[in-house]
Every structure is written in C-alpha cells, then in structure tokens.
Write a protein that holds these residues in place. Structure first.
Motif, PDB file in Angstrom:
ATOM      1  N   ALA A 255       1.339  -0.748  -0.200  1.00  0.00           N
ATOM      2  CA  ALA A 255      -0.231   0.330  -0.204  1.00  0.00           C
ATOM      3  C   ALA A 255       0.807   0.834  -0.246  1.00  0.00           C
ATOM      4  N   GLU A 256       0.396   1.738  -0.526  1.00  0.00           N
ATOM      5  CA  GLU A 256       1.063   3.388  -0.682  1.00  0.00           C
ATOM      6  C   GLU A 256       0.786   4.721  -1.064  1.00  0.00           C
ATOM      7  N   VAL A 257       1.593   5.545  -0.489  1.00  0.00           N
ATOM      8  CA  VAL A 257       1.184   6.939  -0.657  1.00  0.00           C
ATOM      9  C   VAL A 257       2.843   7.798  -0.878  1.00  0.00           C
ATOM     10  N   HIS A 258       2.255   9.062  -2.236  1.00  0.00           N
ATOM     11  CA  HIS A 258       2.790   9.587  -2.153  1.00  0.00           C
ATOM     12  C   HIS A 258       3.093  11.398  -1.269  1.00  0.00           C
ATOM     13  N   ILE A 259       4.044  11.658  -0.398  1.00  0.00           N
ATOM     14  CA  ILE A 259       3.326  12.154   0.686  1.00  0.00           C
ATOM     15  C   ILE A 259       5.006  13.273  -0.351  1.00  0.00           C
ATOM     16  N   ASP A 260       4.551  14.512   0.308  1.00  0.00           N
ATOM     17  CA  ASP A 260       5.783  15.866   0.621  1.00  0.00           C
ATOM     18  C   ASP A 260       6.719  15.278   1.647  1.00  0.00           C
ATOM     19  N   ILE A 261       7.860  15.348   1.403  1.00  0.00           N
ATOM     20  CA  ILE A 261       9.166  14.840   2.004  1.00  0.00           C
ATOM     21  C   ILE A 261       9.145  15.923   3.339  1.00  0.00           C
ATOM     22  N   LYS A 262       9.273  17.001   3.462  1.00  0.00           N
ATOM     23  CA  LYS A 262       9.966  17.720   4.112  1.00  0.00           C
ATOM     24  C   LYS A 262       8.591  17.903   5.137  1.00  0.00           C
ATOM     25  N   LYS A 263       7.251  17.075   4.832  1.00  0.00           N
ATOM     26  CA  LYS A 263       6.695  16.640   6.077  1.00  0.00           C
ATOM     27  C   LYS A 263       6.786  15.519   6.579  1.00  0.00           C
ATOM     28  N   LEU A 264       7.753  14.932   5.844  1.00  0.00           N
ATOM     29  CA  LEU A 264       7.458  13.554   7.273  1.00  0.00           C
ATOM     30  C   LEU A 264       9.732  13.307   7.711  1.00  0.00           C
ATOM     31  N   LEU A 265       9.877  14.508   6.766  1.00  0.00           N
ATOM     32  CA  LEU A 265      11.304  14.630   7.768  1.00  0.00           C
ATOM     33  C   LEU A 265      10.857  15.492   8.933  1.00  0.00           C
ATOM     34  N   GLN A 266      10.047  17.096   8.558  1.00  0.00           N
ATOM     35  CA  GLN A 266       9.259  17.291  10.331  1.00  0.00           C
ATOM     36  C   GLN A 266       8.932  16.522  11.564  1.00  0.00           C
ATOM     37  N   PHE A 267       8.153  15.113  10.822  1.00  0.00           N
ATOM     38  CA  PHE A 267       7.547  14.475  12.116  1.00  0.00           C
ATOM     39  C   PHE A 267       8.662  13.699  12.582  1.00  0.00           C
ATOM     40  N   LEU A 268       9.758  13.344  11.619  1.00  0.00           N
ATOM     41  CA  LEU A 268      10.693  12.118  12.443  1.00  0.00           C
ATOM     42  C   LEU A 268      11.723  13.138  12.821  1.00  0.00           C
ATOM     43  N   ALA A 269      11.891  14.869  12.665  1.00  0.00           N
ATOM     44  CA  ALA A 269      12.631  15.381  13.748  1.00  0.00           C
ATOM     45  C   ALA A 269      12.140  15.716  14.843  1.00  0.00           C
ATOM     46  N   GLY A 270      11.228  15.233  14.998  1.00  0.00           N
ATOM     47  CA  GLY A 270      10.405  15.653  16.322  1.00  0.00           C
ATOM     48  C   GLY A 270      10.682  14.845  17.511  1.00  0.00           C
ATOM     49  N   GLN A 271      11.323  14.231  16.976  1.00  0.00           N
ATOM     50  CA  GLN A 271      11.152  12.907  17.516  1.00  0.00           C
ATOM     51  C   GLN A 271      12.233  12.235  18.278  1.00  0.00           C
ATOM     52  N   GLN A 272      12.834  13.056  19.310  1.00  0.00           N
ATOM     53  CA  GLN A 272      14.037  13.105  20.106  1.00  0.00           C
ATOM     54  C   GLN A 272      14.080  11.551  21.216  1.00  0.00           C
ATOM     55  N   VAL A 273      13.412  10.833  21.152  1.00  0.00           N
ATOM     56  CA  VAL A 273      13.114   9.716  22.168  1.00  0.00           C
ATOM     57  C   VAL A 273      12.122   8.380  21.178  1.00  0.00           C
ATOM     58  N   THR A 274      13.222   7.572  21.746  1.00  0.00           N
ATOM     59  CA  THR A 274      12.233   6.613  21.155  1.00  0.00           C
ATOM     60  C   THR A 274      11.393   6.175  21.701  1.00  0.00           C
ATOM     61  N   PRO A 275      10.276   5.483  20.993  1.00  0.00           N
ATOM     62  CA  PRO A 275       8.997   5.207  21.743  1.00  0.00           C
ATOM     63  C   PRO A 275       8.957   4.088  22.080  1.00  0.00           C
ATOM     64  N   THR A 276       7.845   3.999  23.096  1.00  0.00           N
ATOM     65  CA  THR A 276       6.914   2.497  23.094  1.00  0.00           C
ATOM     66  C   THR A 276       7.058   2.273  22.270  1.00  0.00           C
ATOM     67  N   LYS A 277       6.061   2.321  21.435  1.00  0.00           N
ATOM     68  CA  LYS A 277       5.547   1.914  20.377  1.00  0.00           C
ATOM     69  C   LYS A 277       5.371   2.349  19.041  1.00  0.00           C
ATOM     70  N   ALA A 278       5.616   2.254  17.772  1.00  0.00           N
ATOM     71  CA  ALA A 278       5.377   3.076  16.454  1.00  0.00           C
ATOM     72  C   ALA A 278       4.517   2.376  15.691  1.00  0.00           C
ATOM     73  N   VAL A 279       3.140   2.552  15.836  1.00  0.00           N
ATOM     74  CA  VAL A 279       2.892   2.869  14.019  1.00  0.00           C
ATOM     75  C   VAL A 279       2.969   3.025  13.083  1.00  0.00           C
ATOM     76  N   CYS A 280       2.821   2.301  11.698  1.00  0.00           N
ATOM     77  CA  CYS A 280       2.564   3.188  10.676  1.00  0.00           C
ATOM     78  C   CYS A 280       1.625   2.601   9.628  1.00  0.00           C
ATOM     79  N   ASN A 281       0.463   3.440  10.189  1.00  0.00           N
ATOM     80  CA  ASN A 281      -1.087   2.890   9.067  1.00  0.00           C
ATOM     81  C   ASN A 281      -1.109   3.641   7.643  1.00  0.00           C
TER      82      ASN A 281
END
Lengths: 281, 320
Positions: free
Chosen positions: A229-255
């Motif tokens: 299943a695929e989605v085309h997204i703006d790379i900057k938005k994904l990067l912004q999300f990832l850059a905000g994650q400073q700690v390892t999450p207890t759980k991380a799911v992608c839907n």
C-alpha cells in the motif's frame, strides 16, 4: 475559565518538557486543549499546515500533582488555547532542575499561560522564581468542531516502524534529491521509502518489521501479504515528523491508506501522538 | 588609538597554551611603522611577535559619575548571571528594577507593537534582597538597557569572580556597572530607555505567587499557597487599569513596565566610543543601540617589571 496546574516531580517535569520540545518541532503554532482528565496538543489539517494534522494526548494526572480547571461552561467543560509551541518549550527549558513548576491561565495585559518556575540555585540561599507569560489566544466554541480527535481511517496496511533515527537519516539525504517520496508497506513486515527523479531512483528497504494484529473488521483481511500500500507524500512533512522524535517511542505504528493518507501512531511511555500526512494531490 | 579587538584577542587565543608556555609578554608601540607590537617570550627561547596595525583616532571621554547615581545594588556576578540565563538568547533589552518586598526583578523588555496579535513571551526573574550585598534603591524604580551588553560584562565579572555594582538613576539616565579589584577598575556605561509616561497605563497585574523573602527556604511553599492564588478569570472583562498601585487589591511584585520607548540620546556617530552624556535632541529618530565602554587600568607604569614603557591605557577618569 480557569486553569491551574502544578508539577513537583522532576521526572514528570522532564517528561512534560520532552513532549513540549517535540510539539515545538512538529508545529509552530498549535492548539492546547485542557479538559478535566487530559491535555491535548492539536494541529488540525488546515491549509496552513499543508493538510498535516496532529493529535497528542496526555493524562493530566500522570504529570501534574495538582490540576484544576473550569471550562467555558458546565456543558462545555474544556478550554481551547492557541499558542506558539516554542514559547512553552523555552519556558520549560528554564525549569530543568526546578523544585516546582506551576502553569496557570492569567490575563496580564493580554491572555497568557503563565509558567512559574521555582528554582533552587547554588548562588542563592532562597528560592529563585522565574515566570514566563506565554501569550495565548482563546479559541471560541464555534471553532471547536474543527479541533476534535481525528478519526483513525481504515488502513490498508498497518506496520511497526523501524528505528526512527534511521528513518530520519535516510529521509534527510533523500530530501536533497527529491521533494516528494513514496512510503509503502505490506503485511509481510516490509516497508520501503522510495524517491524517483529523472536521473535516479533510490529505495531504502526495511524488512522484518512486524505488523500489528488485524482487527476482525479490518479491510485488509483479504489482502495479499506481499501487496504494497503506498502513498506519495511531501518529503519535508515526513522529515519534520521524524525530526521531532527525540526519544525512542514505546510503540510506533504506521498505517497506510493507499493513495490517501499515512497515519503515524506513536506511544511515548504514557503519551500518545498521532500524526497524519495526506497524499500529494 | 584604536585597533581591532579580534586581532588583539587572537594573540592570546589559547589561554591554556599561554599559561603553559609564555614566560613574559611585552607590549610596545612601534612608532616607525605604526604597529602595536605584542611579543610573547615563551619557553625554550621561542619568541612570538605580533604586529597589530592601529589607527589614531580621537579619544572620546565618556562623562559619567557613579557617585551621582542615587540608586545602587551590588551582588556577586554569579547571582545576576544565573538570572539572565532564563532569558531567550535573542532578547535585546531587559528591565531591571525593584519590586514589592524589595525583590530585584529582571524582566524581558518588548517594544509595544501596533500589531497586538503577535505578542512575545514575557519572562521575569525575581531575586530576593538577601542575595545582594548592597541594595539602596526604592521599590518601583526600573531601568531598561541592552541585554547583550549586560551579558557580556556579566560573563567578564563572573570569570573574574568579582561582585558587580550597579549604579542607576531614573529611566533615561545611564546605568553604570562597576567591577573592581586590586588590579583593575572597570566601568561599563549603558544607556537606558526613557519612560514616556510615568503613570504607565500598563501596570502589571499582581503576581501573588512571588513569595515574601524569608530567611528559611522551606517557608516559601507555605507562603506560596496554591489554593490562595487569585487568578484573573479571563471571562470577566479585565480592565487594563490606569492609576496607582493603590487601586490594586494585591500588591504588585512586578515592575510597572515602560509603555513606550523613546530616546533622548545622541545618535551614535561611531560604533565604539561615544559620549554617555545624553542630550535632548527632539525629533531625532530613535537610534535604539547606544552603548559605550570605558575601561581604565589603575596599574602604575612605574612598577612595571619591563621598565618604563609608554602608557597605553588611560587612567580611569573621575572618581577613580
């Protein structure tokens, strides 16, 4: 409308500070919703955010030793405030070794969230008090309907994310090559990040990630496990999300909902974060 | 004589190296080719010579006298340095004043913007009187000056582990920071913003959380009783009050902020040395940045082990 809360436990304070730092990276301006049981940081999918939406929820009793609020009215016992996220994280940054921290809604010249920090400094025999008045805008009730918890869409594929730091370093490099990226995953624990330009195609494959158990009504029941299943997204938005994650999450799911939206569902100890990035039209 | 501070600093760039290897340092003026010569005599006969070019310039004397300032406060530099840590690095100006309960207040200063929708965060630190070695100033007095310069002089005082004395007067008059010890006597003079309206319409709302200073630290939570906090309810229309502090139910622990900045200072003609004495120049557009440093050495040249050398730094002026 009244709100006052107090944190005395250093671990709770650090936890709250980390959340606030993350929010500051994810959204320049966000809505803070205060209700008797919870605090929410909300970014709704307006044009300003480019369709990205965020819903972060924390149980107030896990953070605050004292918490009192009175909403707009008895039937609408909530407070919605708009603030610049960086102000809150900067205010909390000064509270690193505080004995106590208090937050309250005040109106000094303009409506503010006043953060009051009690510090014990080595150079001083008594406590030092630092206060920060964060300007806020009270959001009127008629706009509350746009700020409700987004409904989790029926996803085609649900998969556990790889290490976010790894994803971030990959996407950071990809950003230099392309403005948009394809995120795709299947029910076989495989997730790919693909970029494609005239000159080059780059794909990073993550394997053996594992998929969360499907619920019985899930649409993906009849799906072939290898199907992506695929989605085309703006790379900057994904990067912004990832850059905000400073700690390892207890759980991380992608839907992923094919060609519609990608939904990141993270659990950071007791705080939940949901982040939605829509497909590029 | 003026020279680039950067060049001079680069000679002593690595303090650790200087301490380890340099035996003596000779500073002289070479009249033949207009160079300031700094010679580092190091171990093992190594001699490093730096020629710094300089230019003759008019020497401007700052006219000021700390003794004329009615208000004074003195504290170890560390107390004030820790207080300014809470301010955002980009903040340009800060207000220093005395609040209720003789607490010294430092507050971020923001210019009132016409566009009131984009307000900036206001940060305020209050320091108890007991942290000061001297405090001769009335409650309610406040002056606003450049934070960047203040941070700079604070870090100097902190590194020298010396107390800082702040001499100030009414808003508009310069504030003088003095740092003294047996080797040096330094005065930093900063301009302050002129308060337009003494009966400022922006009286702060009371902040009853500020504890009354007490000797024991443990009494503070008792005074700072959470349930007794009087929060201004937003739904009740809040009047921005005009008038004296007496109209307020709760004592104000914060300063009456400057409502509008205005300057009566001579616009700076040079970047470095300028006159500290402000003169009223009506109609002058506010130059905003005005600062002056005046540094004096009290070392008598006759005691210099290198023998007589030309005096390169002027003796400190006035009160000495």
């Amino acid at each position: 409308m009244k709100f006052r809360a107090k944190i005395v436990d250093l671990a709770c304070l650090n936890h709250f500070t980390r959340v606030s730092n993350m929010i500051a990276k994810l959204a320049k301006t966000c809505t803070l919703r205060i209700s008797p049981e919870k605090l929410n940081f909300i970014l709704s999918d307006k044009l300003a955010s480019g369709g990205v939406s965020m819903w972060c929820e924390l149980e107030q009793e896990n953070i605050f030793s004292e918490f009192q609020m009175e909403g707009v009215s008895a039937e609408n016992n909530a407070i919605y405030l708009e603030l610049t996220s960086e102000n809150l994280s900067r205010a909390l940054k000064t509270a690193q070794n505080a004995r106590a921290l208090k937050i309250k809604l005040t109106n000094k010249h303009f409506p503010c969230l006043t953060v009051s920090v009690e510090l014990q400094l080595s150079s001083s025999s008594s406590s030092r008090i630092v206060t920060h008045d964060i300007p806020i805008k009270v959001i009127p009730r008629r706009l509350w309907k746009d700020l409700q918890e987004p409904s989790v869409p029926d996803s085609d594929v649900s998969i556990y994310l790889p290490a976010l730091k790894t994803m971030k370093s990959v996407v950071e490099k990809m950003k230099n090559i392309s403005n948009h990226l394809v995120i795709e995953a299947n029910l076989n624990g495989e997730l790919n990040l693909k970029i494609e330009t005239e000159l080059v195609c780059v794909t990073t494959h993550f394997k053996d990630l594992g998929n969360p158990l499907l619920s019985s009504e899930s649409a993906s029941q009849s799906r072939h496990p290898e199907d992506m299943a695929e989605v085309h997204i703006d790379i900057k938005k994904l990067l912004q999300f990832l850059a905000g994650q400073q700690v390892t999450p207890t759980k991380a799911v992608c839907n992923i909902v094919s060609n519609r939206i990608v939904h990141f569902d993270l659990l950071l100890e007791d705080i939940s974060l949901q982040y939605f990035i829509p497909a590029l039209s | 004589m003026s020279y680039l501070a950067q060049s001079f600093l680069s000679v002593f760039r690595s303090l650790a190296m200087v301490e380890k290897t340099v035996e003596k340092c000779c500073i002289s003026l070479s009249s033949s080719n207009s160079h300031l010569v700094v010679q580092l005599h190091c171990k093992y006969g190594v001699k490093k010579t730096h020629n710094l070019s300089f230019q003759d310039c008019e020497s401007l004397q700052a006219v000021f006298n700390p003794a004329l300032c009615p208000h004074l406060l003195r504290a170890p530099a560390r107390v004030l340095a820790e207080a300014v840590l809470s301010f955002p690095p980009a903040l340009t100006e800060v207000t220093l004043g005395i609040g209720h309960g003789r607490r010294v207040i430092l507050r971020s200063y923001q210019e009132e913007e016409a566009d009131s929708t984009n307000k900036a965060m206001v940060t305020e630190t209050s320091i108890g009187e007991e942290d000061f070695q001297q405090l001769h100033a009335p409650e309610g007095i406040a002056v606003t000056f450049c934070l960047k310069e203040f941070r700079g002089l604070l870090s100097f005082a902190e590194s020298a582990n010396l107390p800082l004395t702040v001499h100030f007067d009414v808003p508009g008059r310069p504030v003088i920071f003095t740092i003294e010890d047996s080797l040096l006597d330094s005065h930093f003079v900063l301009a302050t913003l002129l308060e337009q309206d003494p009966c400022s319409q922006d009286l702060c709302s009371p902040n009853p959380c500020q504890p009354v200073p007490q000797k024991q630290a443990h009494s503070i939570p008792h005074l700072d009783d959470f349930t007794n906090d009087d929060i201004d309810c937003y739904m009740i229309a809040m009047e921005t009050t005009v008038g004296s502090e007496g109209s307020r139910a709760q004592p104000s622990t914060s300063l009456p902020p400057v409502s509008q900045p205005s300057h009566d200072l001579v616009p700076p003609s040079e970047e470095e040395e300028e006159e500290a004495e402000p003169s009223t120049v009506p109609g002058t557009p506010p130059p905003k940045k005005f600062r002056s440093l005046f540094f004096g050495s009290i070392l008598a040249p006759v005691h210099s082990p290198q023998g007589p050398s030309p005096v390169l730094a002027e003796d400190s002026d006035g009160e000495g």
